[in-house]
Scaffold this active site. Structure first.
Site, PDB file in Angstrom:
ATOM      1  N   ARG A  33       0.702  -0.960  -0.087  1.00  0.00           N
ATOM      2  CA  ARG A  33       0.058   0.054   0.192  1.00  0.00           C
ATOM      3  C   ARG A  33       0.702   1.137   0.174  1.00  0.00           C
ATOM      4  NH1 ARG A  33      -4.747  -2.104   4.171  1.00  0.00           N
ATOM      5  NH2 ARG A  33      -5.931  -3.163   2.472  1.00  0.00           N
ATOM      6  N   GLU A  45      -1.178  -8.604  -5.486  1.00  0.00           N
ATOM      7  CA  GLU A  45      -2.487  -9.479  -5.200  1.00  0.00           C
ATOM      8  C   GLU A  45      -2.326 -10.905  -5.592  1.00  0.00           C
ATOM      9  OE1 GLU A  45      -5.678  -8.610  -4.270  1.00  0.00           O
ATOM     10  OE2 GLU A  45      -4.971  -6.535  -4.305  1.00  0.00           O
ATOM     11  N   GLY A  89       3.038 -21.766  -2.622  1.00  0.00           N
ATOM     12  CA  GLY A  89       2.126 -23.003  -3.592  1.00  0.00           C
ATOM     13  C   GLY A  89       1.755 -22.002  -4.401  1.00  0.00           C
ATOM     14  N   TYR A  90       1.269 -22.762  -5.498  1.00  0.00           N
ATOM     15  CA  TYR A  90      -0.047 -22.773  -6.444  1.00  0.00           C
ATOM     16  C   TYR A  90       0.904 -22.333  -7.201  1.00  0.00           C
ATOM     17  CZ  TYR A  90      -3.643 -23.245  -4.129  1.00  0.00           C
ATOM     18  OH  TYR A  90      -4.994 -24.595  -3.102  1.00  0.00           O
ATOM     19  N   TYR A 128     -11.181 -10.243 -10.996  1.00  0.00           N
ATOM     20  CA  TYR A 128     -10.594  -9.782  -9.418  1.00  0.00           C
ATOM     21  C   TYR A 128      -9.696  -9.541  -9.679  1.00  0.00           C
ATOM     22  CZ  TYR A 128      -9.297  -9.545  -4.883  1.00  0.00           C
ATOM     23  OH  TYR A 128      -8.461  -8.686  -3.577  1.00  0.00           O
ATOM     24  N   ASP A 146     -14.120 -10.845  -4.734  1.00  0.00           N
ATOM     25  CA  ASP A 146     -13.415 -12.175  -4.164  1.00  0.00           C
ATOM     26  C   ASP A 146     -14.588 -12.653  -3.264  1.00  0.00           C
ATOM     27  OD1 ASP A 146     -12.720 -10.757  -2.857  1.00  0.00           O
ATOM     28  OD2 ASP A 146     -10.684 -11.334  -2.395  1.00  0.00           O
ATOM     29  N   CYS A 210     -18.560  -1.629  13.224  1.00  0.00           N
ATOM     30  CA  CYS A 210     -17.957  -1.795  11.153  1.00  0.00           C
ATOM     31  C   CYS A 210     -19.379  -0.535  10.981  1.00  0.00           C
ATOM     32  CB  CYS A 210     -19.435  -3.005  10.899  1.00  0.00           C
ATOM     33  SG  CYS A 210     -19.960  -2.931   9.255  1.00  0.00           S
ATOM     34  N   CYS A 216     -26.835  -2.423   7.181  1.00  0.00           N
ATOM     35  CA  CYS A 216     -26.922  -3.881   6.940  1.00  0.00           C
ATOM     36  C   CYS A 216     -28.012  -4.244   7.451  1.00  0.00           C
ATOM     37  CB  CYS A 216     -25.600  -4.274   7.629  1.00  0.00           C
ATOM     38  SG  CYS A 216     -25.266  -6.260   7.755  1.00  0.00           S
TER      39      CYS A 216
HETATM   40  S1  SF4 Z   1     -22.453  -8.469   8.973  1.00  0.00           S
HETATM   41 FE1  SF4 Z   1     -22.924  -6.519   8.590  1.00  0.00          FE
HETATM   42  S2  SF4 Z   1     -22.885  -4.697  10.262  1.00  0.00           S
HETATM   43 FE2  SF4 Z   1     -21.460  -7.325  10.438  1.00  0.00          FE
HETATM   44  S3  SF4 Z   1     -19.840  -7.040   9.975  1.00  0.00           S
HETATM   45 FE3  SF4 Z   1     -20.648  -7.642   8.521  1.00  0.00          FE
HETATM   46  S4  SF4 Z   1     -21.342  -5.781   6.859  1.00  0.00           S
HETATM   47 FE4  SF4 Z   1     -20.877  -4.727   9.234  1.00  0.00          FE
END
Ligand code: SF4
Length: 350
Positions: A33, A45, A89-90, A128, A146, A210, A216
């Site tokens: 990075r 990658e 590997g691979y 990918y 991926d 998250c 989500c």
């Molecule tokens: S399930 Fe939903 S809230 Fe939980 S880590 Fe994954 S994306 Fe975030």
């Protein structure tokens, strides 16, 4: 209850705003990075396919030190390349890297192509990797989807289709590409990768911290543990092998594997199909003309490939003759010259 289309679309649209600031604050510092040169992104990658980040770092740094650019990679002898790859590997990945480097030298005058379509034409590069390079190095709106990204999106959008459904992957790629931001496209790709690697992990995701929690569906529907829906795993085939550590005057016998099939063309310890008992193993060594003096059983090993498991019986055989059918390598040559796949190298630890 699956999500309706409008909710899904809203979730997709919210992602860049939610993920970019989080990524810029929380991204792990990783050697690839440090800069977004396509050669560096590409090597990382390819190495990261099937291999953990922690295991890749050392390989990546050593590889870049010795082969710092496309020309060096294209021109290095194959045995040296495979030695740099030893343990990852691979090995077809390493061979394809070199094939692609040669194509870039001849067809693109040594300049890495900068569109997904052109990048995908290179050997060993699938959608990918092409998406990753195009977005991270060239700021294209190209998604890199991926297993990690499939998992994240299945959860965020509350999608209960099995994640190996090709339609699912196609749809996710298109939906993500439709919401790529005008700026920070490479960061958006990396943010999705980072979320899958550090927060939305396969088991026990860290939903509390998250950045996508508010959109989500899996979280809202309390379906996190049920998503993604995984395809049924196919049982791996088991093959029995007998591996020989033939030793003579401090050297070990090596042989090249067949040009086709598993570990094609790589250096190997001699081996035979089946689990031979000691007298059968001794007879085999005699037939090879190595004049076995002493045979001893080594600890059984096994090695897992994508579709096959090798259960390996091993014998250490002290020999009095270096038959020419083998290459006899001393410790220095084994360490510096010959790349031995882990399936065999594990017998050298004695
Ligand atoms: S399930 Fe939903 S809230 Fe939980 S880590 Fe994954 S994306 Fe975030």
């Amino acid at each position: 209850m699956p999500q309706n289309e409008m909710e899904k679309e809203q979730a997709y649209r919210a992602l860049p705003k939610l993920l970019l600031p989080w990524y810029r604050e929380n991204a792990r510092i990783l050697p690839w990075r440090e800069n977004t040169d396509p050669y560096r992104v590409w090597i990382s990658e390819i190495m990261l396919q099937q291999t953990r980040v922690e295991a890749v770092i050392g390989y990546y740094e050593r590889f870049l030190r010795e082969l710092p650019d496309i020309k060096a990679l294209a021109e290095t002898p194959e045995d040296r390349l495979l030695k740099l790859w030893e343990g990852l590997g691979y090995y077809s990945r390493a061979r394809n890297l070199q094939k692609a480097a040669r194509v870039i030298l001849t067809d693109y005058a040594g300049k890495f192509p900068d569109t997904v379509e052109e990048i995908r034409k290179l050997p060993g590069i699938g959608p990918y990797t092409a998406g990753a390079i195009a977005s991270i190095s060239f700021e294209r709106a190209a998604a890199a989807v991926d297993g990690n990204v499939l998992r994240i999106i299945a959860r965020i959008t509350g999608d209960f289709r099995p994640i190996d459904d090709p339609k699912f992957k196609k749809e996710i790629t298109a939906s993500l590409e439709a919401v790529y931001p005008a700026q920070g496209r490479g960061d958006f790709t990396q943010a999705l990768m980072e979320l899958g690697a550090t927060v939305c992990v396969p088991r026990s995701p860290r939903c509390d911290g998250c950045p996508a929690r508010e959109v989500c569906a899996a979280q809202r529907l309390q379906a996190v543990e049920r998503l993604p829906v995984m395809p049924e795993k196919k049982a791996k085939r088991t093959e029995l092998k007998t591996v020989f550590l033939l030793e003579c005057d401090g050297c070990i016998a090596l042989t090249r594997r067949a040009a086709k099939g598993l570990l094609a063309g790589l250096w190997a310890l001699p081996d035979l199909d089946g689990a031979l008992d000691e007298s059968q193993a001794l007879l085999a060594a005699e037939n090879w003309g190595v004049r076995p003096q002493k045979i001893s059983r080594m600890a059984d090993r096994s090695h897992i490939f994508t579709h096959v498991i090798w259960r390996q019986t091993g014998y250490h055989v002290l020999c009095a003759r270096q038959d020419e059918r083998f290459v006899w390598a001393d410790r220095e040559a084994l360490e510096g010259e010959y790349a031995l796949p882990t399936a065999y190298k594990q017998f050298l630890s004695r």
